[in-house]
Scaffold this motif. Structure first.
Motif, mmCIF file in Angstrom:
data_model
loop_
_atom_site.group_PDB
_atom_site.id
_atom_site.type_symbol
_atom_site.label_atom_id
_atom_site.label_comp_id
_atom_site.label_asym_id
_atom_site.label_seq_id
_atom_site.Cartn_x
_atom_site.Cartn_y
_atom_site.Cartn_z
ATOM 1 N N TRP A 1 -61.832 -16.264 8.002
ATOM 2 C CA TRP A 1 -61.978 -15.423 9.200
ATOM 3 C C TRP A 1 -61.065 -15.874 10.330
ATOM 4 C CZ3 TRP A 1 -63.717 -11.777 6.710
ATOM 5 C CH2 TRP A 1 -64.711 -11.937 5.739
ATOM 6 N N GLN A 2 -60.487 -17.032 10.203
ATOM 7 C CA GLN A 2 -59.476 -17.486 11.156
ATOM 8 C C GLN A 2 -58.106 -16.939 10.772
ATOM 9 O OE1 GLN A 2 -57.065 -20.032 10.107
ATOM 10 N NE2 GLN A 2 -56.002 -19.909 12.068
ATOM 11 N N GLY A 3 -57.957 -16.467 9.561
ATOM 12 C CA GLY A 3 -56.686 -15.914 9.119
ATOM 13 C C GLY A 3 -55.911 -16.788 8.158
ATOM 14 N N PRO B 1 -45.926 -26.410 2.183
ATOM 15 C CA PRO B 1 -46.199 -25.141 2.871
ATOM 16 C C PRO B 1 -45.014 -24.187 2.781
ATOM 17 C CG PRO B 1 -45.745 -26.886 4.460
ATOM 18 C CD PRO B 1 -45.838 -27.544 3.125
ATOM 19 N N THR B 2 -45.327 -22.916 2.634
ATOM 20 C CA THR B 2 -44.282 -21.888 2.581
ATOM 21 C C THR B 2 -44.267 -21.026 3.832
ATOM 22 O OG1 THR B 2 -45.786 -20.396 1.414
ATOM 23 C CG2 THR B 2 -44.357 -21.795 0.063
ATOM 24 N N GLU B 3 -45.315 -21.130 4.645
ATOM 25 C CA GLU B 3 -45.416 -20.370 5.884
ATOM 26 C C GLU B 3 -45.581 -21.342 7.043
ATOM 27 O OE1 GLU B 3 -45.111 -17.136 6.143
ATOM 28 O OE2 GLU B 3 -45.073 -16.691 3.981
ATOM 29 N N PRO B 4 -45.158 -20.957 8.256
ATOM 30 C CA PRO B 4 -45.388 -21.841 9.406
ATOM 31 C C PRO B 4 -46.864 -21.923 9.751
ATOM 32 C CG PRO B 4 -44.514 -19.718 10.116
ATOM 33 C CD PRO B 4 -44.438 -19.721 8.622
ATOM 34 N N CYS B 5 -47.243 -22.991 10.410
ATOM 35 C CA CYS B 5 -48.626 -23.177 10.876
ATOM 36 C C CYS B 5 -48.750 -22.560 12.267
ATOM 37 C CB CYS B 5 -48.946 -24.667 10.924
ATOM 38 S SG CYS B 5 -50.464 -25.097 11.802
ATOM 39 N N THR B 6 -49.656 -21.594 12.396
ATOM 40 C CA THR B 6 -49.901 -20.955 13.689
ATOM 41 C C THR B 6 -51.386 -21.037 14.035
ATOM 42 O OG1 THR B 6 -50.302 -18.758 12.762
ATOM 43 C CG2 THR B 6 -48.008 -19.349 13.238
ATOM 44 N N LEU B 7 -51.700 -20.700 15.281
ATOM 45 C CA LEU B 7 -53.102 -20.744 15.707
ATOM 46 C C LEU B 7 -53.935 -19.673 15.015
ATOM 47 C CD1 LEU B 7 -53.009 -21.397 19.568
ATOM 48 C CD2 LEU B 7 -53.522 -23.007 17.727
ATOM 49 N N GLY B 8 -53.336 -18.540 14.688
ATOM 50 C CA GLY B 8 -54.126 -17.483 14.072
ATOM 51 C C GLY B 8 -55.333 -17.150 14.929
ATOM 52 N N ARG C 1 -67.824 -16.922 13.591
ATOM 53 C CA ARG C 1 -68.121 -16.409 14.921
ATOM 54 C C ARG C 1 -67.696 -17.346 16.049
ATOM 55 N NH1 ARG C 1 -74.239 -14.305 13.964
ATOM 56 N NH2 ARG C 1 -74.313 -16.304 12.876
ATOM 57 N N SER C 2 -67.218 -18.543 15.745
ATOM 58 C CA SER C 2 -66.676 -19.408 16.792
ATOM 59 C C SER C 2 -65.152 -19.356 16.832
ATOM 60 C CB SER C 2 -67.146 -20.854 16.594
ATOM 61 O OG SER C 2 -66.709 -21.370 15.349
ATOM 62 N N ALA C 3 -64.558 -18.471 16.034
ATOM 63 C CA ALA C 3 -63.111 -18.244 16.102
ATOM 64 C C ALA C 3 -62.829 -17.134 17.100
ATOM 65 C CB ALA C 3 -62.565 -17.887 14.721
ATOM 66 N N GLY C 4 -61.573 -17.032 17.538
ATOM 67 C CA GLY C 4 -61.189 -15.970 18.461
ATOM 68 C C GLY C 4 -59.821 -16.244 19.052
ATOM 69 N N ALA C 5 -58.831 -15.482 18.654
ATOM 70 C CA ALA C 5 -57.469 -15.684 19.170
ATOM 71 C C ALA C 5 -57.435 -15.481 20.676
ATOM 72 C CB ALA C 5 -56.505 -14.715 18.485
ATOM 73 N N PRO D 1 -61.956 -8.507 8.300
ATOM 74 C CA PRO D 1 -61.973 -8.624 9.760
ATOM 75 C C PRO D 1 -61.796 -10.055 10.257
ATOM 76 C CG PRO D 1 -64.198 -8.428 8.937
ATOM 77 C CD PRO D 1 -63.309 -8.345 7.741
ATOM 78 N N THR D 2 -60.557 -10.510 10.352
ATOM 79 C CA THR D 2 -60.295 -11.831 10.930
ATOM 80 C C THR D 2 -60.433 -11.752 12.456
ATOM 81 O OG1 THR D 2 -57.923 -11.500 11.274
ATOM 82 C CG2 THR D 2 -58.632 -12.229 9.088
ATOM 83 N N GLN D 3 -60.291 -12.897 13.098
ATOM 84 C CA GLN D 3 -60.357 -12.960 14.558
ATOM 85 C C GLN D 3 -58.975 -13.233 15.159
ATOM 86 O OE1 GLN D 3 -63.187 -12.094 16.253
ATOM 87 N NE2 GLN D 3 -63.728 -11.532 14.150
ATOM 88 N N ASN D 4 -57.932 -12.740 14.491
ATOM 89 C CA ASN D 4 -56.554 -13.049 14.894
ATOM 90 C C ASN D 4 -56.011 -12.176 16.014
ATOM 91 O OD1 ASN D 4 -56.979 -14.425 12.469
ATOM 92 N ND2 ASN D 4 -54.804 -14.415 11.991
ATOM 93 N N GLY D 5 -56.621 -11.025 16.269
ATOM 94 C CA GLY D 5 -56.054 -10.091 17.226
ATOM 95 C C GLY D 5 -56.685 -10.168 18.599
ATOM 96 N N ARG D 6 -56.258 -9.252 19.422
ATOM 97 C CA ARG D 6 -56.765 -9.104 20.782
ATOM 98 C C ARG D 6 -58.138 -8.431 20.748
ATOM 99 N NH1 ARG D 6 -53.579 -8.215 25.667
ATOM 100 N NH2 ARG D 6 -51.739 -8.254 24.309
ATOM 101 N N LEU D 7 -59.053 -8.877 21.568
ATOM 102 C CA LEU D 7 -60.390 -8.284 21.650
ATOM 103 C C LEU D 7 -60.378 -7.168 22.686
ATOM 104 C CD1 LEU D 7 -63.374 -8.427 20.734
ATOM 105 C CD2 LEU D 7 -63.759 -10.025 22.637
ATOM 106 N N CYS D 8 -60.764 -5.955 22.238
ATOM 107 C CA CYS D 8 -60.697 -4.782 23.109
ATOM 108 C C CYS D 8 -61.993 -3.983 23.034
ATOM 109 C CB CYS D 8 -59.533 -3.870 22.693
ATOM 110 S SG CYS D 8 -57.902 -4.630 22.827
ATOM 111 N N ARG D 9 -62.253 -3.261 24.103
ATOM 112 C CA ARG D 9 -63.404 -2.367 24.120
ATOM 113 C C ARG D 9 -63.130 -1.143 23.248
ATOM 114 N NH1 ARG D 9 -67.103 -3.475 28.217
ATOM 115 N NH2 ARG D 9 -66.352 -4.888 29.850
ATOM 116 N N VAL D 10 -64.173 -0.657 22.616
ATOM 117 C CA VAL D 10 -64.055 0.561 21.811
ATOM 118 C C VAL D 10 -63.779 1.741 22.730
ATOM 119 C CG1 VAL D 10 -65.342 2.148 20.337
ATOM 120 C CG2 VAL D 10 -65.553 -0.322 20.004
#
Length: 667
Positions: A176-178, A187-194, A235-239, A658-667
């Motif tokens: 869920w962190q991505g 590693p084949t991909e860079p390490c990001t915060l996700g 649920r404790s993740a969140g970009a 549904p990861t927590q990698n994106g921006r949190l927005c109102r519906v």
């Protein structure tokens, strides 16, 4: 692995402000009592927040509070405190006008707090702000700490829950962190915060929580809460978030005489960072038994009790939420209050089972406790071996597993609890593992007698087992010997659950249909985890059920079931296909045979199709949602599947993943 920055060296009024804040906050100041009144008191004595609960003194960490007086004094010194002020109802309207009310501020946005602003938060918190470094960063270039030996250590400990809980932002299920920074020698991909938060505040005092809450609300950035990160749905993740890390609030105090209008007796008060193993160790040392989690590293006072909290003692005493006498909590407006039977009563109702990350940050909880009790744990297993001469056939294996289901009701009525699994070991071969069978208040002989009818059934099917018993004269020792340490850190599996009701056991045809539905995912290559448990609350002997927000489905349950689907193809698209299969096919069959039942939100499917009914109950969700809108008009607290989560979405998502990698927005 923990990352603590050294206190920064700065000059001028900001250093003076930090010193002034830390000294005056521990002396006489105005402290809100949750009812709109204030009183100048010495915080070394009881504050109004604690006085509302008989004889419950604040922990030292709870005496260091942010108040209007502290903010005023800081302002007089020339410190800009505009981003740390307490909330008012008009703030929600002003926030919507200023930000457009659509999305949380995200790194890279013009409104994202500048470095000096983050520095001020760090100073006022006593140097406790931590810029996130992924826990596996040593395996990658780009973070300045690449180290082969450290990477090997991280890899070796990645499945150890103690490793992840000691990190301020790591989560135990990185799916869920991505999966943006998994340990790897190549590693084949860079390490990001996700989906990791951008910052975490290491909490040692209430004032730090208040600073974080006020700061996140007034800057409109995302706020998440973490103790251990022990959560099936991340649920404790969140970009782009600020994490409130409560892990170090470890105080435990036994209260010999605790009174409320409905209770008089012994109680224990624990800080938000206390975990199951610590609570049970304290019980052994101080002479009490408490209703807490099955897993060793589960945090007790946060999401666990907020979700209801099932326990090895539930078949006797009910859920952890049924035993709460009081909460101390920081609300969305930054105020520190008590919720109890006599103070903030609607909040008290909701916090006991109504879901976490919804109304505030709990700092401590008072639980009623019970006398020391003996207990016995039992472990054993059996497997099919259809190709070996005289081996157990697959049909006999399933007959033995099905026979166990016949004893679910009498076992829970005797007070027992079990944790067991069924999984394939080879094509067409299966293993049943009892992890353990747990019998509170029973000797080894009594436990063996309770199990004897089923074990006799197994013999009739040609299945021999060799039970290993762990009897003890106290709960802790039997629990510690019987329950394994959870393996975590996996990103190649997804879970979902169901609370199967007692009525499914009252008709043979329905029970057979239930067993077939449970058997199906295992035959399809998945894994089954089961908890034979009842949770009738304190009403098991005919008295009224506790009036709290616990999911009504729990009161009818005799099986908490979890299905695990393995994600063998690591591509996001393939994972999404398997995720949908789990939700709609496997769990769909479970829902079909248990209409109107529910699921345990803390160990359920993040893509459950009817969250409000399944996790909270149609009879309780409207009340919970109304309180959420009242207590948090700012939309500060959010977590996937939490009350009010339907008002928000995370951008840039793949359906069914549904990861927590994106921006949190109102519906």
């Amino acid at each position: 692995m923990m990352f603590y920055p050294s206190p920064p060296k700065v000059l001028g009024a900001v250093v003076l402000a930090q010193t002034f804040f830390l000294s005056t906050a521990a002396s006489a100041q105005d402290v809100g009592n949750g009812a709109g009144n204030t009183a100048a008191i010495d915080l070394t004595t009881l504050s109004p927040a604690a006085a509302a609960v008989d004889n419950a003194q604040l922990f030292p960490s709870e005496r260091l509070q942010l108040t209007d007086a502290v903010l005023a004094n800081l302002t007089s010194l020339g410190v800009d405190t505009s981003l740390f002020a307490f909330g008012t109802p008009s703030d929600a309207i002003a926030l919507d006008k200023r930000t457009g009310g659509k999305c949380k501020v995200f790194p890279g946005d013009k409104a994202w707090p500048s470095k000096p602003v983050w520095k001020l938060l760090d100073l006022l918190s006593g140097g406790q702000l931590i810029a996130t470094i992924p826990s596996a960063s040593s395996c990658y270039k780009g973070w300045g700490d690449e180290d082969e030996a450290e990477c090997e250590y991280v890899t070796d400990n990645w499945t150890n829950s103690f490793f992840h809980m000691e990190d301020p932002t790591s989560v135990m299920w990185p799916l869920w962190q991505g999966r943006t920074c998994l340990p790897s020698a190549t590693p084949t991909e860079p390490c990001t915060l996700g989906g990791y938060p951008s910052y975490a505040l290491n909490i040692t005092t209430i004032s730090q929580i208040q600073l974080a809450v006020n700061f996140a609300r007034l800057t409109n950035i995302r706020l998440v809460i973490k103790n251990t990160g022990h959560d099936f749905n991340g649920r404790s993740a969140g970009a782009g978030a600020l994490a409130v890390w409560t892990h170090h609030l470890k105080d435990i105090k036994l209260l010999e005489s605790y009174k409320t209008p409905s209770y008089k007796g012994r109680a224990v008060k624990i800080g938000a960072g206390v975990q199951a193993f610590e609570l049970y160790e304290a019980g052994k040392k101080l002479g009490f038994t408490a209703v807490g989690g099955e897993g060793k590293t589960v945090g007790i006072a946060g999401g666990y009790v907020a979700g209801g909290g099932h326990s090895p003692l539930s078949s006797i005493y009910g859920l952890a939420a049924d035993h709460v006498l009081a909460f101390e909590i920081v609300l969305a407006d930054g105020r520190f209050v008590t919720a109890s039977e006599t103070s903030n009563t609607e909040l008290f109702w909701a916090l006991r089972g109504g879901g976490g990350a919804t109304y505030g940050v709990v700092t401590s909880v008072v639980f009623k406790v019970y006398p020391v009790m003996k207990a016995t744990a039992v472990q054993f297993s059996f497997a099919s071996n259809s190709t070996a001469p005289g081996g157990v056939s697959v049909d006999a294996f399933w007959a033995g597993a099905r026979a166990y289901f016949d004893y679910f009701i009498p076992h829970t009525e005797a007070g027992a609890y079990s944790y067991f699994s069924i999984v394939g070991t080879a094509p067409g071969e299966y293993l049943f593992n009892m992890l353990p069978f747990f019998a509170p208040n029973m000797t080894q002989a009594e436990t063996a007698g309770l199990l004897a009818p089923w074990l006799d059934d197994l013999k009739g099917f040609g299945i021999e087992v060799d039970p290993v018993y762990f009897p003890a004269d106290n709960f802790h020792d039997a629990w510690d010997a019987g329950f394994p340490l959870e393996a975590v850190g996996g990103s190649a599996a997804k879970t979902g659950g169901r609370l199967f009701p007692r009525k499914n056991w009252e008709d043979e045809a329905t029970l057979n249909a239930t067993f077939d539905a449970i058997k199906y995912p295992v035959e399809e290559g998945g894994m089954f985890l089961g908890f034979n448990i009842a949770a009738p609350g304190l009403g098991r002997r005919g008295s009224a059920l506790p009036d709290n927000a616990v999911n009504p489905a729990w009161r009818e349950t005799v099986l908490h079931a979890i299905a695990v689907i393995f994600l063998l193809d690591p591509s996001p698209e393939a994972i999404a296909v398997q995720s949908e299969r789990l939700t709609m096919d496997w769990l769909g069959r479970w829902r079909d045979v248990s209409p109107g039942a529910g699921a345990y939100a803390s160990e359920a499917d993040v893509t459950e199709p009817d969250v409000q009914q399944s996790f909270y109950g149609d009879s309780k969700y409207p009340r919970l949602y109304a309180l959420k809108k009242k207590m948090d008009p700012y939309g500060l607290f959010y977590a996937p599947t939490a009350v009010g989560s339907e008002d928000w979405y995370v951008t840039d998502q793949i359906e069914w993943l549904p990861t927590q990698n994106g921006r949190l927005c109102r519906v």
